[in-house]
Design a protein around this motif. Structure first.
Motif, PDB file in Angstrom:
ATOM      1  N   VAL A  30       0.668  -1.425   0.009  1.00 49.91           N
ATOM      2  CA  VAL A  30       0.078  -0.018   0.012  1.00 49.91           C
ATOM      3  C   VAL A  30       0.807   1.315   0.119  1.00 49.91           C
ATOM      4  O   VAL A  30       1.569   1.526   1.091  1.00 49.91           O
ATOM      5  N   GLU A  31       0.867   2.073  -1.098  1.00 49.40           N
ATOM      6  CA  GLU A  31       1.381   3.347  -1.187  1.00 49.40           C
ATOM      7  C   GLU A  31       0.579   4.412  -0.538  1.00 49.40           C
ATOM      8  O   GLU A  31      -0.695   4.377  -0.944  1.00 49.40           O
ATOM      9  N   GLN A  32       0.856   4.894   0.779  1.00 48.49           N
ATOM     10  CA  GLN A  32      -0.064   5.677   1.386  1.00 48.49           C
ATOM     11  C   GLN A  32       0.311   6.971   1.052  1.00 48.49           C
ATOM     12  O   GLN A  32       1.645   7.640   1.597  1.00 48.49           O
ATOM     13  N   ASP A  68       4.362   1.733 -19.111  1.00 46.12           N
ATOM     14  CA  ASP A  68       4.231   3.231 -19.192  1.00 46.12           C
ATOM     15  C   ASP A  68       3.560   3.577 -18.006  1.00 46.12           C
ATOM     16  O   ASP A  68       2.875   2.547 -17.359  1.00 46.12           O
ATOM     17  N   ARG A  69       3.878   4.723 -17.440  1.00 43.94           N
ATOM     18  CA  ARG A  69       3.383   5.059 -16.241  1.00 43.94           C
ATOM     19  C   ARG A  69       2.215   6.089 -16.507  1.00 43.94           C
ATOM     20  O   ARG A  69       2.286   7.370 -16.764  1.00 43.94           O
ATOM     21  N   ASN A  70       0.921   5.415 -16.517  1.00 50.66           N
ATOM     22  CA  ASN A  70      -0.252   6.350 -16.611  1.00 50.66           C
ATOM     23  C   ASN A  70      -0.772   6.598 -15.359  1.00 50.66           C
ATOM     24  O   ASN A  70      -1.479   5.674 -14.702  1.00 50.66           O
ATOM     25  N   ASN A 119       4.170  -6.275 -12.714  1.00 52.19           N
ATOM     26  CA  ASN A 119       3.961  -7.671 -12.175  1.00 52.19           C
ATOM     27  C   ASN A 119       3.035  -7.754 -11.317  1.00 52.19           C
ATOM     28  O   ASN A 119       2.896  -8.474 -10.276  1.00 52.19           O
ATOM     29  N   LYS A 120       2.134  -6.519 -11.215  1.00 54.85           N
ATOM     30  CA  LYS A 120       0.972  -6.483 -10.156  1.00 54.85           C
ATOM     31  C   LYS A 120      -0.065  -5.376 -10.971  1.00 54.85           C
ATOM     32  O   LYS A 120       0.140  -4.771 -11.775  1.00 54.85           O
ATOM     33  N   PHE A 121      -1.397  -5.543 -10.221  1.00 54.15           N
ATOM     34  CA  PHE A 121      -2.129  -4.494 -10.483  1.00 54.15           C
ATOM     35  C   PHE A 121      -2.166  -3.293  -9.410  1.00 54.15           C
ATOM     36  O   PHE A 121      -1.869  -3.888  -8.459  1.00 54.15           O
ATOM     37  N   ASN A 143      -3.297   0.747  -3.983  1.00 57.85           N
ATOM     38  CA  ASN A 143      -3.206  -0.742  -3.588  1.00 57.85           C
ATOM     39  C   ASN A 143      -2.673  -1.776  -4.672  1.00 57.85           C
ATOM     40  O   ASN A 143      -3.193  -2.162  -5.819  1.00 57.85           O
ATOM     41  N   ASN A 144      -1.425  -2.112  -4.512  1.00 59.24           N
ATOM     42  CA  ASN A 144      -0.693  -2.828  -5.470  1.00 59.24           C
ATOM     43  C   ASN A 144      -0.949  -4.342  -5.283  1.00 59.24           C
ATOM     44  O   ASN A 144      -0.402  -4.765  -4.010  1.00 59.24           O
ATOM     45  N   TRP A 145      -1.436  -5.107  -5.942  1.00 54.04           N
ATOM     46  CA  TRP A 145      -2.033  -6.544  -5.573  1.00 54.04           C
ATOM     47  C   TRP A 145      -1.721  -7.466  -6.509  1.00 54.04           C
ATOM     48  O   TRP A 145      -1.491  -7.146  -7.890  1.00 54.04           O
ATOM     49  N   SER A 146      -1.200  -8.633  -6.217  1.00 56.37           N
ATOM     50  CA  SER A 146      -0.683  -9.547  -7.085  1.00 56.37           C
ATOM     51  C   SER A 146      -1.223 -10.745  -6.462  1.00 56.37           C
ATOM     52  O   SER A 146      -1.738 -10.949  -5.354  1.00 56.37           O
ATOM     53  N   LEU A 147      -1.029 -12.011  -7.050  1.00 58.35           N
ATOM     54  CA  LEU A 147      -1.555 -13.443  -6.423  1.00 58.35           C
ATOM     55  C   LEU A 147      -0.168 -14.025  -6.834  1.00 58.35           C
ATOM     56  O   LEU A 147       0.521 -14.344  -7.573  1.00 58.35           O
ATOM     57  N   ALA A 153       5.563   4.049   1.569  1.00 58.69           N
ATOM     58  CA  ALA A 153       5.092   2.577   1.154  1.00 58.69           C
ATOM     59  C   ALA A 153       5.992   1.608   1.913  1.00 58.69           C
ATOM     60  O   ALA A 153       7.056   1.729   1.850  1.00 58.69           O
ATOM     61  N   PRO A 154       5.309   0.654   2.008  1.00 60.29           N
ATOM     62  CA  PRO A 154       6.087  -0.706   2.627  1.00 60.29           C
ATOM     63  C   PRO A 154       6.323  -1.438   1.334  1.00 60.29           C
ATOM     64  O   PRO A 154       6.027  -1.355   0.457  1.00 60.29           O
ATOM     65  N   VAL A 155       7.346  -2.402   1.819  1.00 63.22           N
ATOM     66  CA  VAL A 155       7.417  -3.517   0.834  1.00 63.22           C
ATOM     67  C   VAL A 155       6.100  -4.529   0.985  1.00 63.22           C
ATOM     68  O   VAL A 155       5.551  -4.634   2.146  1.00 63.22           O
ATOM     69  N   PHE A 156       5.554  -4.935  -0.238  1.00 61.57           N
ATOM     70  CA  PHE A 156       4.495  -5.716  -0.201  1.00 61.57           C
ATOM     71  C   PHE A 156       4.396  -7.000   0.755  1.00 61.57           C
ATOM     72  O   PHE A 156       5.727  -7.549   0.961  1.00 61.57           O
ATOM     73  N   GLU A 157       3.330  -7.518   1.213  1.00 66.25           N
ATOM     74  CA  GLU A 157       3.264  -8.445   2.134  1.00 66.25           C
ATOM     75  C   GLU A 157       2.033  -9.248   2.042  1.00 66.25           C
ATOM     76  O   GLU A 157       1.095  -8.859   1.005  1.00 66.25           O
TER      77      GLU A 157
HETATM   78  P1  ADP Z   1       5.574   2.794  -7.699  1.00 65.87           P
HETATM   79  O1  ADP Z   1       4.253   2.266  -8.057  1.00 65.87           O
HETATM   80  O2  ADP Z   1       5.508   4.196  -6.969  1.00 65.87           O
HETATM   81  O3  ADP Z   1       6.417   3.058  -8.869  1.00 65.87           O
HETATM   82  P2  ADP Z   1       6.819   0.392  -6.829  1.00 65.87           P
HETATM   83  O4  ADP Z   1       6.830  -0.221  -8.087  1.00 65.87           O
HETATM   84  O5  ADP Z   1       8.208   0.307  -6.162  1.00 65.87           O
HETATM   85  O6  ADP Z   1       6.310   2.065  -6.729  1.00 65.87           O
HETATM   86  O7  ADP Z   1       5.816  -0.341  -5.673  1.00 65.87           O
HETATM   87  C1  ADP Z   1       5.115   0.126  -5.111  1.00 65.87           C
HETATM   88  C2  ADP Z   1       4.404  -0.669  -4.067  1.00 65.87           C
HETATM   89  O8  ADP Z   1       4.112  -2.069  -4.760  1.00 65.87           O
HETATM   90  C3  ADP Z   1       5.431  -1.338  -3.052  1.00 65.87           C
HETATM   91  O9  ADP Z   1       4.487  -1.311  -1.830  1.00 65.87           O
HETATM   92  C4  ADP Z   1       5.626  -2.719  -3.384  1.00 65.87           C
HETATM   93  O10 ADP Z   1       5.953  -3.307  -2.466  1.00 65.87           O
HETATM   94  C5  ADP Z   1       4.537  -3.129  -4.224  1.00 65.87           C
HETATM   95  N1  ADP Z   1       4.781  -4.418  -4.919  1.00 65.87           N
HETATM   96  C6  ADP Z   1       5.789  -4.689  -5.692  1.00 65.87           C
HETATM   97  N2  ADP Z   1       5.665  -5.841  -6.261  1.00 65.87           N
HETATM   98  C7  ADP Z   1       4.507  -6.134  -5.871  1.00 65.87           C
HETATM   99  C8  ADP Z   1       3.871  -7.530  -5.974  1.00 65.87           C
HETATM  100  N3  ADP Z   1       3.926  -8.686  -6.815  1.00 65.87           N
HETATM  101  N4  ADP Z   1       2.493  -7.648  -5.351  1.00 65.87           N
HETATM  102  C9  ADP Z   1       2.196  -6.793  -4.586  1.00 65.87           C
HETATM  103  N5  ADP Z   1       2.617  -5.490  -4.313  1.00 65.87           N
HETATM  104  C10 ADP Z   1       3.788  -5.546  -4.906  1.00 65.87           C
END
Ligand code: ADP
Ligand code: MG
Length: 720
Positions: free
Chosen positions: A211-213, A453-455, A465-467, A340-344, A292-296
């Motif tokens: 979660v980027e807050q 691309d950064r939209n 590698n995530k939505f 909310n960075n989400w993946s499976l 922002a934390p590292v994802f968990e």
């Molecule tokens: P930004 O979107 O600002 O470029 P990052 O790509 O570094 O930033 O990631 C933003 C967030 O997405 C961080 O919390 C990171 O840990 C998380 N993230 C990275 N990979 C994954 C993943 N596979 N699943 C979920 N979250 C992820």
């Protein structure tokens, strides 16, 4: 006497810096020291007990009484060794914040500290005043909290906190965590079933969340001098400062010293709590920042985000600062969200949204990608509802983005891949052909991660590698939108599995069956894909043509909760029943009404008690001046002009505030909560907020600076 504003400005400039010294230069020395995590449990529990707890975490199996006793005893010893005196069940009621009720370990009868297994596992807080949307009738007002072993126990503010779910006596969820945990089962089952088509070894799939807050920081004294910030979390008045965010010099710029000290301080606390925060920077608006934390694993990530917000609030206090998590505390500059960075991720260690060099894995990647797009297309309104709140309405569909239209951004490369797959629909695949080559999916460039691309204007973007669900409000609990996302993707995966099965039964080879289904889904869900500028007017028009919803206000966005299909999808996945859904609908509507009501009241009070009296005093001075000039036979037309202008705005204010109060009175008699909420939107907010604000902001420019009572935007945004 000096106004509160002037006193506050004096305080800010005299505020000393609070130096922060980390316990050790190495984070690893203190990371997780306030957490009773896996390592702690391993050290302090008998191996057989430890194994049972780990099983409960992994498989959701029940913890027996004996195990609970042993864990409770170990937790107590650990907590006491750290000087902790109280414990609490820590839960997430539907108020949106977290709740706790502290009990002492000390047992006066026994004369010593006690902590029983039963107290660890379950409690019955007197929780009758938490929102329940009619689930609990007064005669059965009991609620239970029950330990969630999959989220670690921690120490916060000298109290042992046990993460729990919160349910009614009859078992209905009264919180955010319960549906989230259930949605994890739904997506696990659905995703494993699809994974098995590619790899028989996959047994479990878990969503991950990072979660980027975003948040604003302002000085505590300035905050306290703005009753609207104190009451509503948002400034309802304030003229745009000469300088806003147009220079774009704040974004990623050097972090102001006091804020930096604050960040260092809360990061230390976060690390002690095992929250892996890693990124800090300035955001776009002046006074706005991001952590922002590292994802968990998602359940932990949600708890950590809730805890982080709570903790940041407390740490800010030490620095004479105030953190604002409101989605739009200041008009005219960017609002705050929670990306909310989400993946499976599978138990075999594969991120299902990670494209790769292997053709077979890529087909799996595309399967999950397309299922997610389809899920968003089919359930865009549910996703929209999951992020609806009075605060977020000021972001979504307001002047600046993301828009209230739910669309998916993929980037050029993936758009190309999906287009080709769709276009090649008629290619005949013969036995012995390299299907992947023929369809153009043998290689999805690995560099995709770096060149996505950064939209930034898309509410739901694929980022390598995530939505990234970006439309979530900065103050909201991520569990709501994430449960919804899990459910709708589970639904799409299940339907997909059935469709693939049908193709196979019709004699198609598995790979071909999958590709056929993908093609169909790509075509079906194409309308939800959008690569352009989501903030533009053209997109609104285009989206309307495509038939996509554009639900700008919360009350109408929540209508979908009353739909039959919504009830069915949540019931089918065993995440919420009709009663729970209905309760949430009602609670969110009530919450919306209360928020708008509070804002409307603050607007009225400030206009009547602060703004109008100040304007009249000033006007009297100008009248004196006009009379003086007139007596001297000098031109006094400018003064007269000012007098008239002040009168015009004061009159407009008076009449609009009175009319707005009448509108509220009328609406408060409306019994139907849906109608009342829609009325508050249309007849209160839309009808009066802008008009009233316009008059106040004009008066701010007319009245002399010294007597203006409200801290100005330039002061709130730039002085710290
Ligand atoms: P930004 O979107 O600002 O470029 P990052 O790509 O570094 O930033 O990631 C933003 C967030 O997405 C961080 O919390 C990171 O840990 C998380 N993230 C990275 N990979 C994954 C993943 N596979 N699943 C979920 N979250 C992820
Ligand atoms: Mg991001």
């Amino acid at each position: 006497m000096a106004t509160l504003r002037q006193q506050a400005l004096g305080i800010v400039q005299a505020r000393p810096r609070v130096k922060v010294t980390p316990p050790s230069p190495k984070i690893s020395d203190f990371f997780g020291t306030n957490v009773f995590g896996t390592d702690q449990m391993k050290q302090s529990l008998a191996p057989s007990v430890f194994k049972k707890v780990m099983e409960a975490i992994d498989k959701g199996s029940k913890i027996d009484v004996q195990t609970a006793e042993e864990v409770a005893s170990a937790v107590k010893t650990w907590a006491l060794s750290k000087g902790v005196t109280h414990y609490t069940h820590w839960f997430q009621p539907l108020t949106g914040s977290t709740a706790e009720k502290h009990d002492s370990f000390f047992d006066a009868h026994a004369g010593l500290e006690k902590f029983k297994g039963s107290a660890l596992v379950q409690q019955e807080p007197d929780a009758s005043s938490f929102p329940n949307g009619g689930i609990r009738s007064t005669f059965e007002a009991r609620g239970y909290t029950a330990w969630d072993p999959s989220s670690p126990i921690f120490i916060f503010d000298n109290t042992l906190c046990i993460p729990t779910i919160f349910v009614s006596y009859t078992g209905e969820a009264l919180d955010y965590k319960t549906p989230l945990l259930k949605s994890l089962e739904a997506i696990n089952e659905a995703a494993v079933q699809i994974c098995q088509l590619f790899d028989r070894n996959v047994r479990k799939v878990t969503p991950s969340l990072g979660v980027e807050q975003e948040y604003f920081v302002i000085d505590k004294a300035l905050f306290n001098a703005r009753p609207d910030l104190v009451m509503a979390g948002r400034s309802v008045y304030g003229h745009n400062p000469a300088r806003g965010q147009q220079l774009e010099d704040h974004y990623f710029g050097s972090i102001p010293t006091r804020v930096k000290d604050f960040m260092v301080d809360f990061e230390i606390e976060a690390h002690k709590l095992g929250i892996p925060v890693s990124t800090r920077h300035n955001e776009v608006a002046p006074g706005q920042f991001e952590v922002a934390p590292v994802f968990e694993e998602i359940n932990k990530a949600v708890d950590h985000n809730q805890l982080l917000m709570d903790m940041m609030d407390k740490v800010a206090e030490r620095h004479g600062l105030k953190v604002l998590f409101h989605e739009k505390p200041f008009a005219g500059v960017n609002g705050s969200g929670k990306h909310n960075n989400w993946s499976l991720i599978t138990d075999t260690g594969v991120n299902l949204f990670q494209p790769s060099n292997s053709a077979r894995e890529n087909l799996q990647f595309l399967t999950f990608l397309v299922a997610t797009i389809k899920a968003v297309y089919d359930n865009a309104d549910l996703l929209r509802a999951s992020i609806a709140s009075a605060g977020n309405d000021f972001r979504l569909g307001a002047n600046e983005a993301p828009p209230a239209i739910i669309s998916v951004f993929l980037g050029e490369t993936l758009t190309g891949v999906l287009d080709e797959l769709e276009k090649n629909g008629n290619i005949k695949i013969e036995k012995g052909d390299n299907m992947y080559m023929k369809l153009g999916i043998s290689k999805i460039p690995e560099i995709i991660l770096d060149n996505t691309d950064r939209n930034r204007t898309s509410p739901f973007a694929f980022t390598g590698n995530k939505f990234e669900f970006r439309a979530v409000g900065s103050g909201s609990n991520c569990a709501g939108p994430m449960s919804t996302l899990n459910v709708i993707v589970a639904e799409a995966l299940n339907t997909m599995a059935k469709d693939i099965e049908k193709e196979i039964e019709a004699g198609k080879e598995k790979k071909i069956a999958i590709v056929n289904v993908l093609r169909k889904y790509i075509k079906d869900s194409k309308k939800v894909r959008f690569e352009g500028d989501g903030y533009s007017e053209e997109w609104e028009k285009e989206a309307a043509k495509r038939g996509l919803s554009n639900l700008k206000a919360t009350p109408e966005a929540l209508d979908v909760y009353a739909a039959k299909a919504t009830k069915e999808i949540f019931e089918r996945h065993n995440v919420m029943n009709a009663l729970e859904l209905h309760a949430r609908h009602e609670i969110q509507l009530e919450n919306f009404i209360m928020k708008v009501q509070i804002e409307a009241r603050v607007m009225g009070d400030l206009a009547l008690n602060h703004v109008i009296p100040t304007a009249i005093l000033y006007q009297n001075k100008v009248i004196q001046n006009a009379n003086g000039l007139k007596g001297l036979g000098l031109d006094h037309s400018a003064a007269v002009e000012t007098i008239k202008e002040v009168s015009k705005h004061v009159e407009s204010l008076k009449s609009n505030v009175t009319a707005m109060i009448d509108a509220r009175k009328k609406l408060n008699k409306e019994e139907d909560v849906v109608k009342r909420a829609k009325g508050y939107q249309k007849d209160v907010k839309e009808a009066y907020f802008d008009k009233i604000r316009y008059a106040v902001d004009k008066l701010e420019l007319l009245v002399d600076d010294e007597s203006w009572p409200l801290v100005k935007y330039r002061e709130m945004l730039f002085i710290r």
